[in-house]
Design an enzyme around this catalytic site. Sequence first.
Site, PDB file in Angstrom:
ATOM      1  N   GLY A  10      -1.455  -2.198 -12.992  1.00  0.00           N
ATOM      2  CA  GLY A  10      -0.306  -1.336 -13.519  1.00  0.00           C
ATOM      3  C   GLY A  10       0.584  -0.960 -12.100  1.00  0.00           C
ATOM      4  CG  ASP A  11       1.043   2.426  -9.407  1.00  0.00           C
ATOM      5  OD1 ASP A  11       2.346   2.305  -9.148  1.00  0.00           O
ATOM      6  OD2 ASP A  11       0.671   3.376  -8.569  1.00  0.00           O
TER       7      ASP A  11
END
Lengths: 156, 156
Positions: free
Chosen positions: B15-16
């Site tokens: 995700g990040d």
Amino acid sequence: MNKINAAYCAGFLDGDGSIYVQMKQNTTYRFGFQISPQIVFFQSQKERLFMEKLWRLINKGYIRERKDGIIELIIGDEKSIRNFLKAVLPYLKVKRKQAKLMLKILNQRKKIKNGSDFLRVARLIDEFRDLNYSKKRKQTSQEVKKVLERERLLTP
Amino acid sequence: MNKINAAYCAGFLDGDGSIYVQMKQNTTYRFGFQISPQIVFFQSQKERLFMEKLWRLINKGYIRERKDGIIELIIGDEKSIRNFLKAVLPYLKVKRKQAKLMLKILNQRKKIKNGSDFLRVARLIDEFRDLNYSKKRKQTSQEVKKVLERERLLTP
């Protein structure tokens, strides 16, 4: 969803997801506002295949393509949000407060009987502003209060 | 790291996080370039406590505060990258290709004996450009080739 997948989703949500409640003025609703709880995951359009994979894994929500090349996987119905959050909550590390606030709002919303109850939920929704650092979001509950007072929906 | 934590980290990385290799011209290195493999997690400064939690969980790397209010958790040494990627690889869904490419580059780098070997690694590093959609990144291997030719480090 098994524990491994729930832990994965928790990590993905912490890294790249968003938990929030939108409030929009809409006169067709009893208290003048529509409440839209949402869990959203964001990815570049190139990750469409992955998003569909995640979608099948979560088995909830829908995929939306934005004009700016971002794909969103949105969980918007109450039951799905509730089930999803209960599955990932034990593993969430960053967005645990948002998840708990969302569940609290969903519970309170069910019990709304009058304008004061509605205003109380609107104030809970305001709390997302600080948790999500969204400076743009205004204090929606102040707007709600004005409308409820104007429509005489608040008990004095 | 247990399976649940590995799955969480995989989700968070998907995700990040970011997996990439920097290549910087630096004449103190044998082939004129420094190769810096990195795994980086990003969060707002307000999530410092979480980042420290994640840091303890991963038990690798270091935390860096950027001037723009972003905190980075960086895993930069080869052994830590290798161990971390091996733990999360079974659960990665988006950045699986990047993880495999990184492990391949680390393996190839160990075997570099001459300029041609070095150029081969530089070309593998180029592949991150497409995987990470980083349009800014130039074809570093072309620069490398020029320098190696100028320094007569390429076998004809």
